[in-house]
Design a protein around this motif. Structure first.
Motif, short mmCIF file in Angstrom:
data_model
loop_
_atom_site.label_atom_id
_atom_site.label_comp_id
_atom_site.label_asym_id
_atom_site.label_seq_id
_atom_site.Cartn_x
_atom_site.Cartn_y
_atom_site.Cartn_z
N VAL A 54 36.56 -104.38 -59.99
CA VAL A 54 36.65 -103.99 -61.40
C VAL A 54 37.72 -104.79 -62.17
N ALA A 55 38.12 -105.95 -61.65
CA ALA A 55 39.16 -106.73 -62.33
C ALA A 55 38.58 -107.90 -63.12
N GLY A 56 37.28 -107.94 -63.27
CA GLY A 56 36.66 -108.98 -64.08
C GLY A 56 36.58 -110.32 -63.37
N SER A 57 36.27 -111.34 -64.14
CA SER A 57 36.09 -112.67 -63.56
C SER A 57 37.41 -113.27 -63.06
N LEU A 58 38.51 -112.96 -63.74
CA LEU A 58 39.81 -113.44 -63.26
C LEU A 58 40.13 -112.81 -61.90
N GLY A 59 39.86 -111.53 -61.76
CA GLY A 59 40.09 -110.85 -60.49
C GLY A 59 39.25 -111.44 -59.37
N THR A 60 38.00 -111.75 -59.67
CA THR A 60 37.13 -112.38 -58.67
C THR A 60 37.67 -113.74 -58.26
N TRP A 61 38.10 -114.52 -59.24
CA TRP A 61 38.63 -115.85 -58.95
C TRP A 61 39.91 -115.75 -58.11
N VAL A 62 40.84 -114.86 -58.49
CA VAL A 62 42.09 -114.69 -57.74
C VAL A 62 41.80 -114.24 -56.32
N LEU A 63 40.87 -113.31 -56.16
CA LEU A 63 40.51 -112.81 -54.84
C LEU A 63 39.92 -113.92 -53.98
N GLN A 64 39.05 -114.73 -54.55
CA GLN A 64 38.47 -115.85 -53.80
C GLN A 64 39.54 -116.87 -53.40
N ALA A 65 40.49 -117.10 -54.29
CA ALA A 65 41.57 -118.05 -53.97
C ALA A 65 42.44 -117.54 -52.83
N ILE A 66 42.78 -116.26 -52.88
CA ILE A 66 43.61 -115.68 -51.82
C ILE A 66 42.83 -115.65 -50.50
N LYS A 67 41.55 -115.28 -50.57
CA LYS A 67 40.73 -115.28 -49.36
C LYS A 67 40.59 -116.67 -48.77
#
Length: 182
Positions: A54-67
Motif C-alpha cells: 500500500v505504499a504506491g509505486s515508490l514503495g514498490t521501487w524501494v522494496l525491489q531495490a532493497i530485495k
C-alpha cells in the motif's frame, strides 16, 4: 558567623567547549539523535507499508531495490530500524555505538547468506533470481563459499555468525537476550 557561599561546580575545559559548540551550532546532539530516530521509524513504517503493498509505486521501487541487495532479509529491515530508533530515543540507557551498527550490518549479511543457501535451488546459482533468495549480498557470499563448503556447513557457520552479530548489536550476553525475548 558568616555564611559561606556555595561555589559552582567547576566544569572542565573540554565540557565547556563542547557546550559552547552545541550552543553555536544550533541543535543539541541529543535532539539530532531523536530527529534521526523519528526518521528511522518513518522509514520502517514506509517499508512495512511497501511490504503490504500500500505504499504506491515508490514503495514498490524501494522494496525491489532493497530485495535486490539483501533479498528476503528485507522483512527484518523494519525491526532493525525500530531497534536503532529505540536506542536513539533511550540514549542514556542504550547508547548507540559503532559496534552496534557493525553487528546489525553483519546480521543482514549472515541472514542473506543463510537465505540464499536454504532457499536457492542447489543445482545452480542463477543470477536472474537474485531478489528471491539472499539478494546480491547472499548470492555473492554463497557463490564464493559453495565451492569450498557443503551447503549445510555454510548454513551452520553463518548461523553461528548470525548469533554473534546479534550479541554484538545488542551488546549483551546470549543468556540476557534470550531472557528478554522469552
Amino acid at each position: 558567623m558568616a555564611k559561606r557561599k556555595k561555589s559552582k561546580p567547576i566544569k572542565n575545559k573540554k565540557q565547556s567547549k563542547k557546550d559552547e559548540l552545541e550552543q553555536e551550532n544550533g541543535l543539541k546532539r541529543s535532539v539530532l539523535k531523536e530527529i534521526l530516530a523519528i526518521i528511522l521509524v518513518t522509514i520502517g513504517v514506509f517499508i512495512i507499508l511497501a511490504l503490504v503493498g500500500v505504499a504506491g509505486s515508490l514503495g514498490t521501487w524501494v522494496l525491489q531495490a532493497i530485495k535486490f541487495v539483501i533479498g528476503q532479509s528485507v522483512y527484518m529491515v523494519p525491526v532493525a530500524l525500530f531497534g536503532v530508533a529505540f536506542m536513539l530515543f533511550a540514549q542514556e540507557k542504550y547508547p548507540l555505538k559503532g559496534y552496534n551498527i557493525i553487528g546489525i550490518l553483519s546480521f543482514f549479511i549472515c541472514l542473506s547468506t543463510i537465505l540464499q543457501a536454504v532457499l536457492a535451488p542447489s543445482s545452480s546459482l542463477d543470477i536472474s533470481t537474485i531478489g528471491q533468495y539472499g539478494g546480491v549480498v547472499g548470492y555473492g557470499i554463497y557463490a564464493v563459499m559453495s565451492p569450498l563448503l557443503n551447503r549445510w556447513v555454510v548454513i551452520f557457520i553463518f548461523t553461528m555468525l548470525l548469533i554473534i552479530s546479534v550479541i554484538v548489536s545488542a551488546n549483551a550476553r546470549l543468556k540476557q537476550i534470550i531472557a528478554k525475548i522469552f
